[in-house]
Design a protein around this motif. Structure first.
Motif, PDB file in Angstrom:
ATOM      1  N   ILE A   1       0.739  -1.185  -0.068  1.00 58.22           N
ATOM      2  CA  ILE A   1      -0.018   0.009   0.061  1.00 58.22           C
ATOM      3  C   ILE A   1       0.797   1.282  -0.120  1.00 58.22           C
TER       4      ILE A   1
ATOM      5  N   PRO B   1       1.126   3.699  -1.815  1.00 57.90           N
ATOM      6  CA  PRO B   1       0.437   5.229  -2.121  1.00 57.90           C
ATOM      7  C   PRO B   1      -0.017   5.716  -0.805  1.00 57.90           C
ATOM      8  N   GLN B   2      -0.244   4.933   0.238  1.00 59.46           N
ATOM      9  CA  GLN B   2      -0.760   5.303   1.504  1.00 59.46           C
ATOM     10  C   GLN B   2       0.579   5.607   2.308  1.00 59.46           C
ATOM     11  N   THR B   3       1.477   4.710   2.368  1.00 58.59           N
ATOM     12  CA  THR B   3       2.660   4.669   3.457  1.00 58.59           C
ATOM     13  C   THR B   3       3.912   5.271   2.751  1.00 58.59           C
TER      14      THR B   3
ATOM     15  N   CYS C   1       4.163   7.729  -0.274  1.00 61.48           N
ATOM     16  CA  CYS C   1       3.901   8.868  -0.920  1.00 61.48           C
ATOM     17  C   CYS C   1       3.588  10.158  -0.048  1.00 61.48           C
ATOM     18  N   PRO C   2       2.424  10.204   0.620  1.00 57.48           N
ATOM     19  CA  PRO C   2       2.068  11.116   1.444  1.00 57.48           C
ATOM     20  C   PRO C   2       2.976  11.896   2.156  1.00 57.48           C
TER      21      PRO C   2
ATOM     22  N   ASN D   1       5.478   8.584  10.946  1.00 56.12           N
ATOM     23  CA  ASN D   1       5.383   7.277  10.301  1.00 56.12           C
ATOM     24  C   ASN D   1       5.583   6.146  11.307  1.00 56.12           C
TER      25      ASN D   1
ATOM     26  N   GLU E   1       2.402   5.887  13.398  1.00 56.43           N
ATOM     27  CA  GLU E   1       1.046   5.520  12.458  1.00 56.43           C
ATOM     28  C   GLU E   1       1.366   4.232  12.097  1.00 56.43           C
TER      29      GLU E   1
ATOM     30  N   SER F   1      -1.604   1.540  13.412  1.00 57.65           N
ATOM     31  CA  SER F   1      -2.710   0.932  12.722  1.00 57.65           C
ATOM     32  C   SER F   1      -2.361  -0.366  12.414  1.00 57.65           C
TER      33      SER F   1
END
Length: 253
Positions: free
Chosen positions: A24, A26-28, A30-31, A73, A76, A80
């Motif tokens: 994942i 794009p969620q972990t 890229c942001p 990071n 999170e 999660s």
């Protein structure tokens, strides 16, 4: 369990965590990179060019942006990755297994550390597109980065152990972690604050961690490296013991 079995259990959990991060991305990944790049562009280049000080303003904020990525990071990732299976009741197989609690904590924390350190490297590389930033003390930078990532990875696990719903895992990040980061002097020197806010900032442990982190990029005065590093090591031990007790007494009871 013998050492070989414990090693297999640790590697299995860590591999699952790393594969989750990659799957994942794009969620972990890229942001945080996009957010840091926008901060460098808007605050570092555009607004920073209007600020007069001894060094380019973008050089001042880059260490803070890297450290913020490590903190957010690592926290999170663990909160999660443990809470979601706990909430969905799909983590029971792991909890009823003979895997020792400290192996579970170490494996989840290692996943958070891996994600945060990887992102720190990407953000540092991204900063090269905006300015040239040199590291003057790489060993200390590595030590502070790892200790910070471990502290907040375990803190994320503790929050996941205690949380009963998704609101419980959001309050810490929103109402404690984010204010602490901004009052640590991420975008400014605390000497520019009113005396009362300066005193509040001086009670913020992230202020001292950030100052040590900045000293790895450029000279920072009045920083006792030994005290800060020793305090961080002690905090790692305390948080690990708290996480162990919570996992044994609350989650695996």
């Amino acid at each position: 369990m013998n050492i070989y079995q414990k090693t297999i259990a640790y590697n299995s959990i860590l591999r699952r965590e790393i594969l989750r991060i990659i799957r994942i991305w794009p969620q972990t990944i890229c942001p945080s990179i996009i957010s840091a790049a926008l901060n460098m562009l808007v605050f570092g280049k555009l607004i920073g060019s209007q600020i007069s000080q001894n060094q380019p303003y973008i050089h001042y904020i880059i260490p803070g942006l890297i450290l913020m990525a490590i903190i957010m990071n690592s926290y999170e990732n663990t909160v999660s990755s443990f809470f979601v299976p706990k909430y969905m009741r799909s983590i029971e197989e792991l909890l009823i297994s003979p895997t020792p609690s400290y192996i579970i904590i170490l494996a989840y924390a290692s996943g958070g550390v891996a994600r945060s350190i990887t992102l720190a490297c990407f953000i540092y590389l991204a900063s090269m597109f905006f300015t040239s930033t040199s590291i003057i003390n790489f060993p200390l930078l590595l030590i502070i980065s790892l200790l910070t990532a471990i502290i907040f990875a375990i803190a994320g696990l503790i929050n996941a152990f205690l949380a009963k719903n998704f609101d419980d895992i959001a309050w810490f990040s929103s109402f404690i972690l984010t204010p602490m980061i901004f009052f640590a002097g991420l975008y400014y020197k605390i000497e520019r604050l009113d005396p009362i806010w300066q005193n509040i900032s001086l009670f913020n442990p992230l202020y001292y961690i950030l100052q040590i982190f900045r000293s790895c990029f450029f000279e920072v005065e009045n920083i006792n490296v030994g005290i800060v590093v020793s305090s961080m090591c002690l905090l790692v031990v305390v948080l690990f013991k708290v996480a162990m007790r919570l996992l044994d007494k609350t989650i695996r009871k």
